[in-house]
Scaffold this active site. Sequence first.
Site, PDB file in Angstrom:
ATOM      1  N   GLU A 268       0.883  -1.169   0.000  1.00 29.34           N
ATOM      2  CA  GLU A 268       0.000   0.000   0.000  1.00 29.34           C
ATOM      3  C   GLU A 268       0.915   1.211   0.000  1.00 29.34           C
ATOM      4  O   GLU A 268       1.520   1.548   1.013  1.00 29.34           O
ATOM      5  CB  GLU A 268      -0.920  -0.029   1.225  1.00 29.34           C
ATOM      6  N   CYS A 302      -2.135   8.949   2.594  1.00 25.54           N
ATOM      7  CA  CYS A 302      -1.724   8.499   1.261  1.00 25.54           C
ATOM      8  C   CYS A 302      -2.822   8.620   0.218  1.00 25.54           C
ATOM      9  O   CYS A 302      -2.545   8.832  -0.966  1.00 25.54           O
ATOM     10  CB  CYS A 302      -1.218   7.063   1.332  1.00 25.54           C
TER      11      CYS A 302
END
Length: 508
Positions: A268, A302
């Site tokens: 990720e 993010c």
Amino acid sequence: MAQQPLLSLPEFQSVSTGTLVVKEPLNFWGGARVKPRDTKNSEPVYEPATGRVLCDMIPCGEEEVDQAIKSAHSAYLKWSQLSGMERSRIMLEAARIIRERRNAIAKAEVANNGKSITEAEVDIDVAWQCIEYYAGIAPTLSGQHIQLPGGSFAYTRREPLGVCVGIGAWNYPFQIAAWKSAPALACGNAMVFKPSPMTPVTAVMLAEIYKEAGVPDGLFNVVQGGAETGSLLCHHPMVAKVSFTGSVPTGKKVMEMAAKSVKQVTLELGGKSPLIIFKDCELENAIKGALMANFLTQGEVCCNGTRVFVQREIMPKFLEEVVKRTKAISVGDPLCEGTRMGALISKPHMEKVLGFIKQAKEQGGKVLCGGERFVPNDPKLKDGYFVSPCVLDNCRDDMTCVKEEIFGPVMSVLPFDTEEEVLQRANNTTFGLASGVFTRDIARAHRVAANLQAGTCYINNYNVGPVEVPFGGYKMSGFGRENGTVTIEYYSQLKTVVVEMGDVESLF
């Protein structure tokens, strides 16, 4: 004499900004905190809100990593033999304990991470919800029966992988540890978790809570360290899988290291996500969505929608309202209930964010508000890493602030005219973590969602992440998923068993 858990120590009983000092060892395996063997590579860890030293991070070496992994493997042999229902009961107890100690964990998270207490409490809620969710799935794990000719049949078994490694990021330290450990444990695995060297504290609390809930000693271990410790984990022959959250360059290295022994990997990574606001939107919701897409956790998220594309006709009104509300964001002591934005993680990161803003101005961008180092009135916060939330206008697709991940409280606003045009521009990136669209046109909403090259698309909202919903990226934002039922596939392996009920037919 039994160790006292961190949360029961006096220093964690009444945490306030500028008071917490952690002197306890922060490695944890075999059911206890473990003193480091060698302190020569010790690194100071800072409290973002004050700039003072919170604790020392002492990285684990090869022998310590080996001990932690072997401890995890021993626990895995016991844990994997329990039924799903037995594992579920223990995980539900862990979720209950976290829920009960929510405020104390959140305060420790704030001291180490810098985000507001309001957000940190939500993070802790998400953590226990995640563990509770996978506790519910654990008893349901099952295979498939396939009927074959002549009464023969086959069936599949969903089996654990073994020892999994989780490598966390500093923006959601406790929550990420829960996100990675909960599905792993539900499937019957053990986990060795390495938090970011900048946020080493709260993952240890999770380890102690799992122990208190009744997992076998060694089932969830914590090793501290940076790149060298991470490399030792990725190369270790007893590790079956690595789940990493962090930057693209580090993710590439993790993938390369894991490939040498063909370990499974979940990545990720970063993002530069587009948020598209059409003129037919409910403008009030779009404005709130844009703020949520850019300023949670000081912009250190993010999946943030940092490229805000606004249809030209509504751009003036949008900017007017967004700037007004951005200026009203309360920046300051993250442990005060009224604060809505805390401090960035470190001084170097703060300087990097300010550097992006300076470069944006040099490239023609216009700062409509914020974008400066902020010094709160409270004297104890004068050395904290605060930046006033920033809105950038006059942005172009070729500007650095539009192309690269800033990871700070900076919203770049860009005009567009047509759906076709904005889709092409939105997808013109190497990232693909998230995206969003605001419109009243239901056909357009689903059409745009289908054409955006990202792992998640929010329609008429942003940064909503229930644990029931899979999360992960396209392109260089990584692969694999966290949360949702699909994550079970990333923490287990499928065995096929074929049963012959008659005689063997042979060509020989």
